[in-house]
Design an enzyme around this catalytic site. Structure first.
Site, short mmCIF file in Angstrom:
data_model
loop_
_atom_site.label_atom_id
_atom_site.label_comp_id
_atom_site.label_asym_id
_atom_site.label_seq_id
_atom_site.Cartn_x
_atom_site.Cartn_y
_atom_site.Cartn_z
N ASP A 182 20.25 -6.31 46.11
CA ASP A 182 19.57 -6.53 47.40
C ASP A 182 18.39 -5.57 47.58
O ASP A 182 18.42 -4.44 47.09
CB ASP A 182 20.59 -6.35 48.54
CG ASP A 182 20.08 -6.93 49.85
OD1 ASP A 182 19.21 -7.82 49.82
OD2 ASP A 182 20.56 -6.49 50.91
N HIS A 227 10.86 -10.15 44.11
CA HIS A 227 11.83 -10.87 43.29
C HIS A 227 11.45 -10.77 41.81
O HIS A 227 12.30 -10.64 40.94
CB HIS A 227 11.92 -12.34 43.71
CG HIS A 227 12.44 -12.53 45.11
ND1 HIS A 227 13.54 -11.84 45.59
CD2 HIS A 227 12.02 -13.30 46.14
CE1 HIS A 227 13.77 -12.20 46.84
NE2 HIS A 227 12.86 -13.09 47.20
N LEU A 276 28.84 -8.67 25.67
CA LEU A 276 28.94 -8.67 27.13
C LEU A 276 29.01 -10.08 27.71
O LEU A 276 28.23 -10.96 27.31
CB LEU A 276 27.70 -7.96 27.71
CG LEU A 276 27.58 -7.96 29.24
CD1 LEU A 276 28.56 -6.97 29.86
CD2 LEU A 276 26.15 -7.63 29.68
C1 IPE Z 1 22.97 -10.97 49.34
O1 IPE Z 1 21.77 -10.51 49.86
C2 IPE Z 1 22.71 -12.08 48.36
C3 IPE Z 1 22.05 -11.70 47.11
C4 IPE Z 1 21.75 -10.49 46.73
C5 IPE Z 1 21.76 -12.79 46.23
P1 IPE Z 1 21.23 -11.05 51.25
O2 IPE Z 1 19.95 -10.34 51.50
O3 IPE Z 1 21.18 -12.53 51.27
O4 IPE Z 1 22.36 -10.55 52.26
P2 IPE Z 1 22.32 -10.41 53.85
O5 IPE Z 1 21.74 -11.68 54.40
O6 IPE Z 1 21.48 -9.24 54.18
O7 IPE Z 1 23.75 -10.19 54.24
C1 IPE Z 2 17.81 -9.85 47.21
O1 IPE Z 2 16.72 -9.27 47.84
C2 IPE Z 2 17.44 -11.09 46.44
C3 IPE Z 2 17.97 -12.33 47.02
C4 IPE Z 2 18.77 -12.42 48.05
C5 IPE Z 2 17.55 -13.55 46.38
P1 IPE Z 2 16.28 -9.76 49.29
O2 IPE Z 2 15.31 -10.89 49.13
O3 IPE Z 2 17.45 -10.06 50.16
O4 IPE Z 2 15.51 -8.47 49.82
P2 IPE Z 2 15.59 -7.84 51.27
O5 IPE Z 2 17.04 -7.59 51.59
O6 IPE Z 2 14.98 -8.84 52.22
O7 IPE Z 2 14.80 -6.59 51.18
MG MG Z 3 18.57 -8.93 51.44
#
Ligand code: IPE
Ligand code: IPE
Ligand code: MG
Length: 260
Positions: A24, A41, A135
């Protein structure tokens, strides 16, 4: 590359066998740089590549990463489309390297919502690496912990309906066998980057006894040092699985004596 002292001193026996990661913070990482979220990303893909190499070095049995949750469809259409495109491109560009490193790739989640083109790519990538013995890399895509428990329940319900399973024979072990990754070692350690201390509908059943580790680092900044720190934190913890600390220490000292 040498591992930090905390890892090498403890020996391989206490290292986790299966690590899961909620990757995240990509969006915030990009925003901090005045860029679009998709830039984050893309930077996140590099961190995945590096994390997989490190997991191979650590000789982990399995690494499971959360790439796209069943709730991430709620994001703006442009971001969802960009993530799907990135997933497709990365599958194509990384699979040879994974195969060369003896990694076995599996995508877990409800694939039915993906395009035919993406599903085909997934099938090809999995087929190429299916006989590898290194792995096990699981990428969770359109995955949700509640979906996973639901699909396992449906599989059991179907057997009951078909008359091949009695309701009285349904127990935890049987339901477990229908949950994703039942064939693998249990998840020992869950890492979440990005600073939030929540599970966000990731592996609900499988995390029952996992150690949880949260770091404020944003995913694109997650490197070998950060991974080592998470593993070192795991190694220092006492896992009790419902027993008392004394029972666990006795068990460990008994094992140590029997191996002398
Ligand atoms: C969790 O991250 C999902 C992934 C890392 C793929 P999110 O950014 O979607 O989670 P929330 O919405 O903050 O809980
Ligand atoms: C995690 O990073 C990747 C996915 C959920 C696809 P985020 O896109 O949730 O990044 P933040 O949390 O908004 O910084
Ligand atoms: Mg996020």
């Amino acid at each position: 590359m040498s591992l930090p002292d905390a890892l090498t001193q403890t020996g391989e026996a206490s290292l986790p066998r299966h690590v899961a990661i909620i990757m995240d913070g990509n969006g915030r990482w990009a925003k901090e740089r005045g860029k679009m979220r998709v830039f984050g990303h893309k930077a996140g893909v590099k961190a995945v590549r590096n994390t997989v190499s490190f997991a191979v070095k650590l000789k982990l049995e399995a690494l499971t990463v959360f790439a796209f949750s069943s709730e991430n469809w709620r994001r703006p259409e442009g971001e969802v489309n960009a993530l799907m495109e990135l997933f497709f491109t990365v599958l194509g560009s990384e699979i040879k390297r994974l195969h060369k490193n003896n990694v076995r790739l599996k995508i877990i989640g409800d694939l039915s919502r993906f395009s035919d083109r993406l599903r085909k790519k997934i099938a090809q990538a999995e087929a190429l690496t299916e006989n590898n013995s290194g792995l096990q890399l699981n990428v969770a895509a359109n995955y949700g912990g509640r979906w996973d428990i639901t699909q396992a329940s449906r599989a059991l319900a179907l057997k009951v309906q078909q008359g091949t399973l009695a309701v009285d024979d349904i127990d935890e072990a049987l339901l477990s066998q229908h949950i994703c990754m039942s064939e693998l070692a249990p998840v020992d350690l869950l890492i979440r980057t990005g600073g939030d201390c929540r599970i966000s509908n990731f592996l609900l059943w499988q995390l029952a006894y996992a150690e949880l580790y949260f770091t404020p680092l944003l995913w694109p900044d997650f490197d070998d040092a950060a991974f080592s720190e998470a593993v070192a934190s795991f190694v220092r913890r006492e896992r009790r699985f419902g027993c008392t600390g004394e029972q666990i220490r006795e068990l460990i000292s008994g094992q140590a004596q029997s191996t002398v």
